[in-house]
Design a protein around this motif. Structure first.
Motif, short mmCIF file in Angstrom:
data_model
loop_
_atom_site.label_atom_id
_atom_site.label_comp_id
_atom_site.label_asym_id
_atom_site.label_seq_id
_atom_site.Cartn_x
_atom_site.Cartn_y
_atom_site.Cartn_z
N ASP A 7 19.03 52.27 47.43
CA ASP A 7 19.49 53.35 46.55
C ASP A 7 20.03 54.45 47.45
N PRO A 8 20.83 55.36 46.91
CA PRO A 8 21.30 56.46 47.74
C PRO A 8 20.13 57.26 48.31
N GLY A 9 20.24 57.64 49.56
CA GLY A 9 19.19 58.41 50.21
C GLY A 9 19.75 59.21 51.36
N VAL A 10 18.90 60.08 51.93
CA VAL A 10 19.30 60.95 53.04
C VAL A 10 18.63 60.45 54.31
N LEU A 11 19.46 60.10 55.30
CA LEU A 11 18.98 59.54 56.57
C LEU A 11 18.99 60.60 57.65
N ASP A 12 17.85 60.77 58.33
CA ASP A 12 17.80 61.62 59.51
C ASP A 12 18.36 60.83 60.68
N VAL A 13 19.48 61.27 61.22
CA VAL A 13 20.18 60.48 62.24
C VAL A 13 19.34 60.33 63.50
N ALA A 14 18.58 61.34 63.88
CA ALA A 14 17.81 61.30 65.11
C ALA A 14 16.60 60.38 65.01
N THR A 15 15.91 60.37 63.86
CA THR A 15 14.67 59.61 63.73
C THR A 15 14.83 58.30 62.97
N GLY A 16 15.88 58.15 62.20
CA GLY A 16 16.07 56.95 61.39
C GLY A 16 15.28 56.97 60.09
N ARG A 17 14.65 58.09 59.76
CA ARG A 17 13.87 58.18 58.53
C ARG A 17 14.80 58.33 57.34
N LEU A 18 14.55 57.56 56.29
CA LEU A 18 15.36 57.62 55.07
C LEU A 18 14.54 58.17 53.92
N ASP A 19 14.98 59.26 53.33
CA ASP A 19 14.31 59.86 52.18
C ASP A 19 15.16 59.62 50.94
N PRO A 20 14.57 58.98 49.91
CA PRO A 20 15.35 58.73 48.69
C PRO A 20 15.66 60.04 47.97
N LEU A 21 16.72 60.05 47.20
CA LEU A 21 17.04 61.21 46.38
C LEU A 21 16.01 61.33 45.27
N ALA A 22 15.86 62.55 44.78
CA ALA A 22 14.88 62.81 43.73
C ALA A 22 15.25 62.05 42.46
N GLU A 23 14.24 61.73 41.68
CA GLU A 23 14.48 61.04 40.40
C GLU A 23 15.34 61.92 39.51
N GLY A 24 16.31 61.32 38.88
CA GLY A 24 17.24 62.07 38.03
C GLY A 24 18.59 62.23 38.67
#
Length: 383
Positions: free
Chosen positions: A215-232
């Motif tokens: 699903d669309p998400g926000v990736l931290d380029v330095a750490t590789g951590r992916l946070d999904p967008l909020a519901e809605g």
């Protein structure tokens, strides 16, 4: 013989010493004395004024100016109080704000007769990027020097340029890669990335990428951590505003929605299709500094090739209006830089031109574009 009356005798004696007085002459004499005194005071004041004029002490303090006289005629409305920018508010319909709040005044384009401050390409600051759709996504950079150069030759399905123009993120064979602009080496920052619904979109600080994984998400380029967008936040082709406070994205039915940050939904579909002859915006291409304006494709290519068509219009995200740009020829590209400057590309009589507008729509530069770029698509404008 009658005895003398003492009171009469005293009055007679007093009458003998009284000197007759002319009251009219006394009054006239007093008036003359007052007139001579006032004349003397006036003469002294005139002497002081002449002395001040000669010494220069009469001048106003430096920087001060006398207040202009009030204009004649009926009083007009008072100037509106300054508006403090806030995050976009939910709307109840195209162009109608919640609670009846009207849209604050903002700068609008000047007439088409406005003259540019410069007609030289060298006066366009920053970097302009083009995509070659016929060559597997080759990217070309143009600077004010006027010599286009290839900065990415690796095959890719989608690419995004960082706000400072120093890095390029692109998708190839499902992997998200990041390379220095013009560099040969690239590193993989995420696997399992799609591009049809979301080309890599850099955050304004250059530290994150909005990508399409499961699903669309926000990736931290330095750490590789992916946070999904909020519901809605359900959509595609997400784009950040230059200040990072707003997201603009497409809906499945070819409309646009606006959200505050990445946490809460706060918009309704735009543009107002009653103002666009029924044409829809299937993909936001670029957003200004605040999220008030978005570059979109409204032409027929938007429905046929929504993932590739460059922007050909600017839409007001609050009112749904199309912004009337003072550009001659057909608009074949439009992108904002992170600070809200707008670069427009037009075509007329087979020639292409670049128009650079400041955030208040002052026309800064109108210049001929190098002919070798005529078959490429405008992709990004960076600092």
């Amino acid at each position: 013989m009658t005895a003398p009356d003492p009171l009469r005798e005293e009055l007679r004696d007093l009458a003998d010493v009284v000197v007759p007085a002319d009251l009219y002459e006394r009054s006239l004499d007093r008036s003359r004395r007052i007139g001579r005194r006032e004349a003397a005071i006036g003469t002294a004041a005139a002497v002081v004024a002449l002395a001040l004029l000669g010494s220069g002490l009469w001048q106003l303090p430096k920087g001060a100016e006398p207040a202009p006289p009030a204009a004649a005629g009926p009083a007009g409305p008072s100037a509106p109080a300054p508006v403090i920018p806030t995050a976009p508010t939910p709307t109840t319909g195209p162009g109608e704000a919640v609670g009846g709040t009207s849209r604050p005044d903002r700068p609008r384009p000047r007439s088409s007769s406005s003259s540019p401050r410069s007609t030289a390409l060298v006066d366009v600051p920053g970097q302009i990027f083009y995509a070659d759709a016929e060559d597997d996504g080759r990217l070309v950079r143009l600077t004010g020097a006027g010599n286009p150069s290839t900065v990415l030759s690796a095959s890719n399905s989608a690419a995004g340029v960082s706000p400072d123009g120093s890095r390029i993120a692109y998708v190839t064979d499902g992997a998200l890669m990041v390379a220095e602009t013009g560099g040969e080496d690239a590193r993989q920052v995420y696997a399992g990335t799609a591009s049809a619904e979301q080309a890599p979109a850099w955050s304004p600080d250059g530290g994150r990428l909005l990508i399409d994984a499961a699903d669309p998400g926000v990736l931290d380029v330095a750490t590789g951590r992916l946070d999904p967008l909020a519901e809605g936040l359900e959509g595609r082709h997400f784009r950040w505003s230059g200040d990072g406070t707003t997201l603009v994205y497409a809906t499945p039915n070819c409309g646009l929605e606006v959200a505050a940050g990445t946490t809460a939904r706060s918009g309704t579909p735009v543009p107002d299709q009653s103002k666009t002859d029924g044409r829809a915006a299937c993909r936001p291409v670029s957003v200004d500094a605040t999220g008030d304006l978005v570059a979109v494709q409204l032409g027929p290519a938007a429905a046929a090739e929504p993932d590739e068509a460059p922007a050909d219009a600017i839409v007001d995200t609050v009112t749904g209006d199309i912004v009337d740009l003072p550009v001659s020829g057909k608009i074949i590209g439009a992108v904002f830089d992170p600070d809200g400057n707008l670069l427009v590309r037009s075509k007329k009589n087979g020639r292409t031109r670049l128009w650079l507008f400041s955030p208040d729509f002052t026309l800064l530069v109108q210049a001929r574009e190098p002919s070798k770029l005529k078959d490429l698509d405008l992709l990004a404008y960076t600092r």
